[in-house]
Design a protein around this motif. Sequence first.
Motif, mmCIF file in Angstrom:
data_model
loop_
_atom_site.group_PDB
_atom_site.id
_atom_site.type_symbol
_atom_site.label_atom_id
_atom_site.label_comp_id
_atom_site.label_asym_id
_atom_site.label_seq_id
_atom_site.Cartn_x
_atom_site.Cartn_y
_atom_site.Cartn_z
ATOM 1 N N PRO A 161 0.834 -1.199 0.000
ATOM 2 C CA PRO A 161 0.000 0.000 0.000
ATOM 3 C C PRO A 161 0.876 1.260 0.000
ATOM 4 C CG PRO A 161 -0.014 -1.032 2.165
ATOM 5 C CD PRO A 161 0.744 -1.950 1.251
ATOM 6 N N VAL A 162 0.466 2.237 -0.761
ATOM 7 C CA VAL A 162 1.251 3.461 -0.895
ATOM 8 C C VAL A 162 0.344 4.647 -0.599
ATOM 9 C CG1 VAL A 162 2.718 4.755 -2.471
ATOM 10 C CG2 VAL A 162 2.530 2.307 -2.738
ATOM 11 N N SER A 163 0.857 5.607 0.153
ATOM 12 C CA SER A 163 0.026 6.744 0.562
ATOM 13 C C SER A 163 -0.402 7.568 -0.657
ATOM 14 C CB SER A 163 0.795 7.640 1.532
ATOM 15 O OG SER A 163 1.762 8.393 0.835
ATOM 16 N N HIS A 164 -1.429 8.357 -0.433
ATOM 17 C CA HIS A 164 -1.937 9.211 -1.502
ATOM 18 C C HIS A 164 -0.848 10.156 -2.008
ATOM 19 C CE1 HIS A 164 -4.848 11.453 -3.802
ATOM 20 N NE2 HIS A 164 -4.329 12.556 -3.299
ATOM 21 N N MET A 165 -0.147 10.745 -1.059
ATOM 22 C CA MET A 165 0.921 11.695 -1.397
ATOM 23 C C MET A 165 1.990 11.016 -2.253
ATOM 24 S SD MET A 165 2.275 14.733 -0.777
ATOM 25 C CE MET A 165 3.799 15.578 -0.424
ATOM 26 N N ALA A 166 2.334 9.762 -1.902
ATOM 27 C CA ALA A 166 3.361 9.027 -2.640
ATOM 28 C C ALA A 166 2.885 8.747 -4.061
ATOM 29 C CB ALA A 166 3.690 7.731 -1.915
ATOM 30 N N ARG A 167 1.624 8.375 -4.195
ATOM 31 C CA ARG A 167 1.080 8.115 -5.527
ATOM 32 C C ARG A 167 1.106 9.364 -6.381
ATOM 33 N NH1 ARG A 167 -4.167 4.247 -4.550
ATOM 34 N NH2 ARG A 167 -3.381 3.549 -2.550
ATOM 35 N N PHE A 168 0.696 10.466 -5.754
ATOM 36 C CA PHE A 168 0.698 11.721 -6.488
ATOM 37 C C PHE A 168 2.116 12.051 -6.959
ATOM 38 C CE2 PHE A 168 1.713 16.230 -6.388
ATOM 39 C CZ PHE A 168 0.848 16.705 -7.360
ATOM 40 N N THR A 169 3.074 11.918 -6.036
ATOM 41 C CA THR A 169 4.462 12.260 -6.343
ATOM 42 C C THR A 169 4.986 11.447 -7.524
ATOM 43 O OG1 THR A 169 4.808 12.754 -4.014
ATOM 44 C CG2 THR A 169 6.779 12.429 -5.345
ATOM 45 N N VAL A 170 4.775 10.148 -7.459
ATOM 46 C CA VAL A 170 5.339 9.286 -8.487
ATOM 47 C C VAL A 170 4.631 9.525 -9.826
ATOM 48 C CG1 VAL A 170 4.096 7.064 -8.527
ATOM 49 C CG2 VAL A 170 6.556 7.086 -8.365
ATOM 50 N N THR A 171 3.324 9.751 -9.775
ATOM 51 C CA THR A 171 2.583 9.997 -11.017
ATOM 52 C C THR A 171 3.044 11.294 -11.677
ATOM 53 O OG1 THR A 171 0.678 8.920 -10.018
ATOM 54 C CG2 THR A 171 0.262 10.200 -12.005
ATOM 55 N N ALA A 172 3.096 12.338 -10.872
ATOM 56 C CA ALA A 172 3.510 13.630 -11.422
ATOM 57 C C ALA A 172 4.937 13.542 -11.963
ATOM 58 C CB ALA A 172 3.417 14.706 -10.346
ATOM 59 N N PHE A 173 5.787 12.803 -11.269
ATOM 60 C CA PHE A 173 7.173 12.656 -11.712
ATOM 61 C C PHE A 173 7.233 11.962 -13.072
ATOM 62 C CE2 PHE A 173 11.148 10.387 -12.170
ATOM 63 C CZ PHE A 173 12.079 11.360 -11.858
ATOM 64 N N LEU A 174 6.572 10.813 -13.159
ATOM 65 C CA LEU A 174 6.648 10.031 -14.396
ATOM 66 C C LEU A 174 6.035 10.775 -15.579
ATOM 67 C CD1 LEU A 174 5.894 6.478 -12.949
ATOM 68 C CD2 LEU A 174 8.106 7.414 -13.632
ATOM 69 N N LEU A 175 4.947 11.500 -15.315
ATOM 70 C CA LEU A 175 4.346 12.297 -16.381
ATOM 71 C C LEU A 175 5.326 13.347 -16.886
ATOM 72 C CD1 LEU A 175 0.757 12.864 -14.957
ATOM 73 C CD2 LEU A 175 1.271 11.784 -17.148
ATOM 74 N N ASN A 176 6.034 13.940 -15.942
ATOM 75 C CA ASN A 176 6.935 15.028 -16.310
ATOM 76 C C ASN A 176 8.208 14.574 -17.006
ATOM 77 O OD1 ASN A 176 6.190 17.954 -15.506
ATOM 78 N ND2 ASN A 176 5.323 16.649 -13.917
ATOM 79 N N ILE A 177 8.562 13.299 -16.846
ATOM 80 C CA ILE A 177 9.740 12.851 -17.593
ATOM 81 C C ILE A 177 9.317 12.133 -18.877
ATOM 82 C CG2 ILE A 177 11.164 12.690 -15.515
ATOM 83 C CD1 ILE A 177 10.960 9.618 -15.796
ATOM 84 N N GLY A 178 8.039 12.258 -19.202
ATOM 85 C CA GLY A 178 7.619 11.839 -20.534
ATOM 86 C C GLY A 178 6.877 10.522 -20.625
ATOM 87 N N MET A 179 6.493 9.907 -19.508
ATOM 88 C CA MET A 179 5.699 8.689 -19.607
ATOM 89 C C MET A 179 4.250 9.052 -19.912
ATOM 90 S SD MET A 179 6.989 5.895 -16.849
ATOM 91 C CE MET A 179 5.741 4.635 -16.808
ATOM 92 N N SER A 180 3.558 8.179 -20.616
ATOM 93 C CA SER A 180 2.181 8.486 -20.983
ATOM 94 C C SER A 180 1.234 8.032 -19.877
ATOM 95 C CB SER A 180 1.818 7.777 -22.277
ATOM 96 O OG SER A 180 1.763 6.384 -22.043
ATOM 97 N N VAL A 181 0.004 8.552 -19.948
ATOM 98 C CA VAL A 181 -1.017 8.200 -18.962
ATOM 99 C C VAL A 181 -1.206 6.682 -18.938
ATOM 100 C CG1 VAL A 181 -3.492 8.355 -18.467
ATOM 101 C CG2 VAL A 181 -2.197 10.414 -19.046
#
Lengths: 336, 405
Positions: A243-263
């Motif tokens: 299980p991963v906290s909401h904040m952690a999910r947000f962080t990793v999602t925003a990070f991956l989006l910003n380095i060019g991964m797709s939705v």
Amino acid sequence: MLTIEDLAKYPFLNKATSYIAQFGLTLDDFSSGEFNKIIDRALMKLKYAIEGKILRIDSSELDIEILSHALALALAYGMKNAWIVRRFANIEQKKCYELMKAEESKKLIEIAKDGFGWNLELADINGYDFSMPLNQFLQIAPKFQSQSWKLVNFMVSNGKVYIKKEKIARLLSEAVKIKILKKMEEEEVKRMKIPEELAIKLKDIKKLIRSRREIMEEREVPKEGAIPPCISAIMKDVKEGKPVSHMARFTVTAFLLNIGMSVEEIFNFFKNIADFDENKALYQIRHIAGMIGSKTKYIPPKCEVLKSSGLCINQDKYCEKVKHPLQYYKIRRKGL
Amino acid sequence: MNIIFQAFKRYYSNINPSDLHIIELEKREIALIPFKEERMIRHISFKDLTSLKNYLENNVPLHLYYSSAYYGNPQAEDMNAKCWEGADLIFDVDADHIPTDCKNLHDKWFCLNCNEYGFGVPPEDCPKCKQRKIDVTTWICEKCLDIAKEEVLKLIDEYLVPDFGINSKDIEICFSGHRGYHIHIQLEDFRKLSGDGRREIADYVRGIGIDLRAHGLRLINGIVFGPDIRDPGWRGRIARAFYEYISKSSIEELEKILGKKAELIISKREKILDSMMMNGTKWFIPKGIGIKKISKIVEVAIKRNLCNIDERVTIDIKRLIRYPNSLHGKTGLKVCRLSYSNLNKFDPLKDAVVFKSGSIKIYVKEVPKIRMEDYELGPIKNEVLEVPESLAIYLICKGAAEMGK
């Protein structure tokens, strides 16, 4: 005293704006063919900006220099293409920084006052060259990520921040860039239209933009070795189905989006997670990507915020140099 | 809770509207937590003090707040439609964020899952069942309040006035009605600051991210150069903290940082201090102690200069903050507005008391040793007794007592 040459060097000055206003020219006036010299120079400025090169000031014809800058900027806005405006803003920042570093201190004081209403004063204490009011300093300085720009690392006394000349040049040139970018959001600028006759002349520029953007935007594959330890740790937990906290999910999602991964890629990545809810996950990823909701594309939190939420772990030597996980990625990617 | 409601209603009915004055009321969002439900009522605004007072009289709040922000449309529900125009700069100093020894005597936590309990600063998760269902009961105590007050004075005297150039007349201090103080700076200069700009201010007073090199601490040709104790800002603060630490610390304290080399400092103490006093930037440091060790000493030495504020409050440009002269629903105490010159002699447990009529019989469940005005009580458990109104209201607000039968 700000001279005509200063206005050519620093066309963001309010004085330059009023200087240009006295000519009473509008975009339509450039359709007539009378001003080809100005148009050519403006196109040249755009071309240089696209290519990321600084175009030196031509001091032999200052009026043309001043007017062509205004025209180039108007064309950039008129093209309704944020990319070219950003390129232009970036190159203006670089150009102003170089010019300002070489400027006399007294001149910088005038430039700061006229351009941004900043009240610089000469100072000669502990190696500092200027002082400026705290609130004015804080308009721009927090945008820089490096530790050397933190307020706590300046001498602050009686409401004034003491600052070296090189840093004033950096601060002012950044303000130039922001001014150009901000203007893009003004209603008047949004409504701006390029007349037919001028639009034809932009054909080559548009072609150049397309080819440049293709090179630059070729989707990069995320380089795993460059991912900061905090993000890796969360990714590891996700992969292991923890299980991963909401904040952690947000962080990793925003990070991956910003380095060019797709939705889609990110969606697949999260599938492992224990309490995975397909609809919710897709909604959230698209929200963070700025496709829905507030339409803001989010970036991951700064290191400081990650630290206070306990997500900053396994720090390595690169972490010391950065204040943001994306900055970490940028630095390390270069080395790979 | 009926007695509390009646008391609060009485207070808001009798309040003089001018006591509800805040700068640019019409641009502020007002919010409150009513008595009947836990839910916060938000997005209300008032054109003048009388209409606010009338509203409060008819909708008695348990807690009352206003926005630190100034809005074009304070009543708009969508934050984007509110039209943010600026915000006061706010610092929150709260005993909750400052570790004090006395917390072991008066603050209790317990686990809602397994009923484990303990005293002092609560753990994040229960040491027994590992669940994160910790409930906390905190109490106002003089010591905690004094420490919070010292922290406020430090913030003002060492940072806001000398470094940020804010005149003490422009600093509004509010006792929060519980365990801390809010410092409001309402000057035009700071209103437009972004969240990022405010973070820099918060980090500045908390000493986060200091680079000692940037403040002149460096080794040149084997000689240590540091900031001058007479320098303003962090430079001087670093030098003075180092000076004070060297002059006062015992060999045991220094050994924790330097190990065996602590002896070197102790034997040359006078020479080091003299060099800082006389030479300014050229510090005499005994051979064998490098710049890294000095940095470590500085890091320890400046700890007492740092301000313990809740940085989230400072950074937030749309914060809801307690309304001056409103009542705190967990204590019944008044959110008192104070000037800088009044702070020193302010005694929250006397000066913030509003309910002073007679005494009330209550049944006390459990209370540590506490004081309200000149009345002391506890520690006691399961007792019926008659106490002054202020204390009765405080204990009932806390949920530690009920009306006695």
